[in-house]
Write a protein that holds these residues in place. Structure first.
Motif, PDB file in Angstrom:
ATOM      1  N   THR A  39     -29.210  25.909  61.987  1.00 31.05           N
ATOM      2  CA  THR A  39     -28.894  27.367  62.225  1.00 31.05           C
ATOM      3  C   THR A  39     -30.068  28.243  62.095  1.00 31.05           C
ATOM      4  O   THR A  39     -30.507  28.871  62.913  1.00 31.05           O
ATOM      5  CB  THR A  39     -27.608  27.923  61.513  1.00 31.05           C
ATOM      6  OG1 THR A  39     -26.533  27.072  61.758  1.00 31.05           O
ATOM      7  CG2 THR A  39     -27.355  29.349  61.850  1.00 31.05           C
ATOM      8  N   SER A  40     -31.106  27.628  61.229  1.00 29.49           N
ATOM      9  CA  SER A  40     -32.236  28.301  60.945  1.00 29.49           C
ATOM     10  C   SER A  40     -33.072  28.351  62.134  1.00 29.49           C
ATOM     11  O   SER A  40     -33.717  29.158  62.690  1.00 29.49           O
ATOM     12  CB  SER A  40     -33.135  27.967  59.683  1.00 29.49           C
ATOM     13  OG  SER A  40     -33.302  26.452  59.675  1.00 29.49           O
ATOM     14  N   THR A  43     -31.413  30.270  65.260  1.00 30.15           N
ATOM     15  CA  THR A  43     -31.741  31.759  64.910  1.00 30.15           C
ATOM     16  C   THR A  43     -33.132  31.883  65.213  1.00 30.15           C
ATOM     17  O   THR A  43     -33.270  33.132  66.046  1.00 30.15           O
ATOM     18  CB  THR A  43     -31.490  32.184  63.303  1.00 30.15           C
ATOM     19  OG1 THR A  43     -29.967  31.817  63.164  1.00 30.15           O
ATOM     20  CG2 THR A  43     -31.437  33.648  63.223  1.00 30.15           C
ATOM     21  N   TYR A  70     -31.219  39.153  63.618  1.00 29.62           N
ATOM     22  CA  TYR A  70     -30.279  38.311  64.337  1.00 29.62           C
ATOM     23  C   TYR A  70     -29.455  37.574  63.424  1.00 29.62           C
ATOM     24  O   TYR A  70     -28.284  37.501  63.629  1.00 29.62           O
ATOM     25  CB  TYR A  70     -31.384  37.186  65.090  1.00 29.62           C
ATOM     26  CG  TYR A  70     -30.558  36.850  66.262  1.00 29.62           C
ATOM     27  CD1 TYR A  70     -31.181  37.405  67.564  1.00 29.62           C
ATOM     28  CD2 TYR A  70     -29.679  36.153  66.463  1.00 29.62           C
ATOM     29  CE1 TYR A  70     -30.677  37.456  68.789  1.00 29.62           C
ATOM     30  CE2 TYR A  70     -28.827  35.732  67.635  1.00 29.62           C
ATOM     31  CZ  TYR A  70     -29.537  36.355  68.859  1.00 29.62           C
ATOM     32  OH  TYR A  70     -28.958  35.917  70.022  1.00 29.62           O
ATOM     33  N   TYR A  71     -30.009  37.215  61.985  1.00 29.89           N
ATOM     34  CA  TYR A  71     -29.124  36.585  61.134  1.00 29.89           C
ATOM     35  C   TYR A  71     -27.954  37.662  60.851  1.00 29.89           C
ATOM     36  O   TYR A  71     -26.957  37.270  60.721  1.00 29.89           O
ATOM     37  CB  TYR A  71     -29.850  36.120  59.912  1.00 29.89           C
ATOM     38  CG  TYR A  71     -30.547  34.792  59.717  1.00 29.89           C
ATOM     39  CD1 TYR A  71     -29.143  33.949  59.625  1.00 29.89           C
ATOM     40  CD2 TYR A  71     -31.483  34.300  59.691  1.00 29.89           C
ATOM     41  CE1 TYR A  71     -29.557  32.712  59.388  1.00 29.89           C
ATOM     42  CE2 TYR A  71     -31.916  33.023  59.403  1.00 29.89           C
ATOM     43  CZ  TYR A  71     -31.069  31.993  59.307  1.00 29.89           C
ATOM     44  OH  TYR A  71     -31.210  30.900  59.126  1.00 29.89           O
ATOM     45  N   ARG A  72     -28.502  38.914  60.541  1.00 27.91           N
ATOM     46  CA  ARG A  72     -27.551  39.898  60.387  1.00 27.91           C
ATOM     47  C   ARG A  72     -26.461  40.092  61.475  1.00 27.91           C
ATOM     48  O   ARG A  72     -25.277  40.095  61.043  1.00 27.91           O
ATOM     49  CB  ARG A  72     -28.153  41.215  60.058  1.00 27.91           C
ATOM     50  CG  ARG A  72     -27.113  42.615  59.681  1.00 27.91           C
ATOM     51  CD  ARG A  72     -27.924  43.564  59.264  1.00 27.91           C
ATOM     52  NE  ARG A  72     -28.882  44.048  60.356  1.00 27.91           N
ATOM     53  CZ  ARG A  72     -30.133  44.387  60.369  1.00 27.91           C
ATOM     54  NH1 ARG A  72     -30.374  44.689  59.197  1.00 27.91           N
ATOM     55  NH2 ARG A  72     -30.732  44.792  61.179  1.00 27.91           N
ATOM     56  N   GLN A  74     -25.406  37.694  63.674  1.00 29.32           N
ATOM     57  CA  GLN A  74     -24.647  36.678  63.488  1.00 29.32           C
ATOM     58  C   GLN A  74     -23.562  36.591  62.366  1.00 29.32           C
ATOM     59  O   GLN A  74     -22.495  36.209  62.870  1.00 29.32           O
ATOM     60  CB  GLN A  74     -25.493  35.118  63.379  1.00 29.32           C
ATOM     61  CG  GLN A  74     -26.278  34.823  64.497  1.00 29.32           C
ATOM     62  CD  GLN A  74     -27.096  33.538  64.486  1.00 29.32           C
ATOM     63  OE1 GLN A  74     -27.262  32.882  65.470  1.00 29.32           O
ATOM     64  NE2 GLN A  74     -27.838  33.688  63.235  1.00 29.32           N
ATOM     65  N   THR A 272     -24.492  31.423  58.511  1.00 28.60           N
ATOM     66  CA  THR A 272     -24.860  32.846  58.584  1.00 28.60           C
ATOM     67  C   THR A 272     -24.864  33.716  57.595  1.00 28.60           C
ATOM     68  O   THR A 272     -25.121  34.895  57.583  1.00 28.60           O
ATOM     69  CB  THR A 272     -24.029  33.474  59.898  1.00 28.60           C
ATOM     70  OG1 THR A 272     -22.633  33.829  59.132  1.00 28.60           O
ATOM     71  CG2 THR A 272     -23.774  32.854  61.034  1.00 28.60           C
ATOM     72  N   PRO A 274     -27.120  34.050  55.301  1.00 28.63           N
ATOM     73  CA  PRO A 274     -28.331  34.854  55.190  1.00 28.63           C
ATOM     74  C   PRO A 274     -28.264  36.260  55.876  1.00 28.63           C
ATOM     75  O   PRO A 274     -29.013  37.151  55.166  1.00 28.63           O
ATOM     76  CB  PRO A 274     -29.477  33.822  55.717  1.00 28.63           C
ATOM     77  CG  PRO A 274     -28.978  32.577  55.461  1.00 28.63           C
ATOM     78  CD  PRO A 274     -27.584  32.640  55.628  1.00 28.63           C
ATOM     79  N   GLY A 275     -27.464  36.131  56.638  1.00 25.25           N
ATOM     80  CA  GLY A 275     -27.377  37.578  57.278  1.00 25.25           C
ATOM     81  C   GLY A 275     -26.493  38.742  56.323  1.00 25.25           C
ATOM     82  O   GLY A 275     -27.008  39.801  56.432  1.00 25.25           O
TER      83      GLY A 275
END
Length: 289
Positions: A39-40, A43, A70-72, A74, A272, A274-275
């Motif tokens: 996913t990293s 993203t 974008y992480y946020r 998601q 997700t 990290p978001g």
């Protein structure tokens, strides 16, 4: 939300709660780590795609900022109803930062639409090229692709006389089909779609199902395409319905499809997180500013 709730209710009625419980139980540490790593990459690709589209519309966004945003988005998509609220938040926040909300909203809309278009074409291509027994899926996807292409062709041909119509064709030309943008958009979208499919394959392996890659890849792309429909509850609903239907259509059984979809949902949500960190840090920065 009603659509997603109805799909889940029908699934529980038909196959019971066992596949849901199994999906939660079968999620393991290694699968979570693999999903996080993949996913990293996806993203990063999606953030780059957004940067290309936004640049074409004159609302530049640095890549580092794009990745965090974008992480946020998601994370918000995976935790709020509809599956698009994170994208709306991303567009509005960027619009306030650059002082042009309209262009920022259009940039996010075109970025998501272009990625979905590439995913549909990729799914159709895989269904046609890879030999597998679910031939009944091919006409459905083919009709979807043809309808989408026909709609775009009609809109472009008419070019509409309204200001919205002129903005549509101008955005398509400058932000999506521009020589500086479209190769990167296609590449980023393809890598992102295959990355999401890889996480789906990890979910299948976590259930212990022994299915060849030639059969799993089309299944993954079909389910992921259906999961993009914004009628869900924090991502749940259409994805599980599509998985149960697709797995059943090739003789693997709806319960296995539902279990795989649950495992994938857990992996996607965890990847997700990290978001959530970005969201908390941004709120704290706003409070102390």
């Amino acid at each position: 939300m009603a659509g997603g709730a109805a799909i889940l209710a029908v699934l529980v009625w038909r196959v019971g709660t066992g596949p849901l419980v199994d999906g939660l139980r079968l999620t393991t540490g290694w699968s979570l780590a693999a999903a996080f790593a993949i996913t990293s990459l996806t993203t990063l690709c999606c953030a780059w795609r957004w940067r290309l589209v936004a640049g074409g519309l004159g609302v530049e966004v640095p890549l580092r900022t794009a990745v965090a945003a974008y992480y946020r988005s998601q994370f918000l998509n995976a935790t709020l109803p509809g599956g698009i609220m994170g994208d709306v938040h991303r567009a509005v926040r960027h619009g306030h930062e650059v002082g042009d909300l309209g262009r920022s909203l259009r940039a996010v809309a075109w970025e998501r639409a272009s990625g979905f278009a590439v995913q549909i074409v990729l799914t159709a291509g895989v269904l046609v090229l890879l030999p597998w027994p679910a031939g009944s899926l091919v006409p459905s996807v083919a009709v979807t692709v043809i309808a989408a292409v026909a709609l775009i062709a009609v809109l472009i041909r008419r070019r509409l006389t309204s200001r919205i119509g002129r903005a549509f064709t101008s955005d398509l030309r400058d932000a999506v089909l521009a020589p500086r943008a479209w190769p990167g958009i296609v590449l980023a979208s393809t890598v992102a779609a295959l990355g999401h499919a890889a996480v789906f394959l990890i979910a299948v392996r976590a259930t212990g199902a022994d299915v060849s890659l030639a059969r799993l890849l089309p299944l993954a792309l079909v389910v992921l395409t259906a999961s993009a429909v914004p009628t869900n509850i924090a991502g749940w609903g259409p994805r599980e319905g599509a998985a149960a239907w697709a797995f059943s259509s090739i003789g693997l059984g709806a319960p296995l499809g539902l279990t795989v979809a649950v495992v994938y949902g857990v992996l996607a949500l965890a990847a997700t997180l990290p978001g959530a960190v970005v969201l908390v840090v941004a709120r704290r920065s706003a409070v102390y500013a």
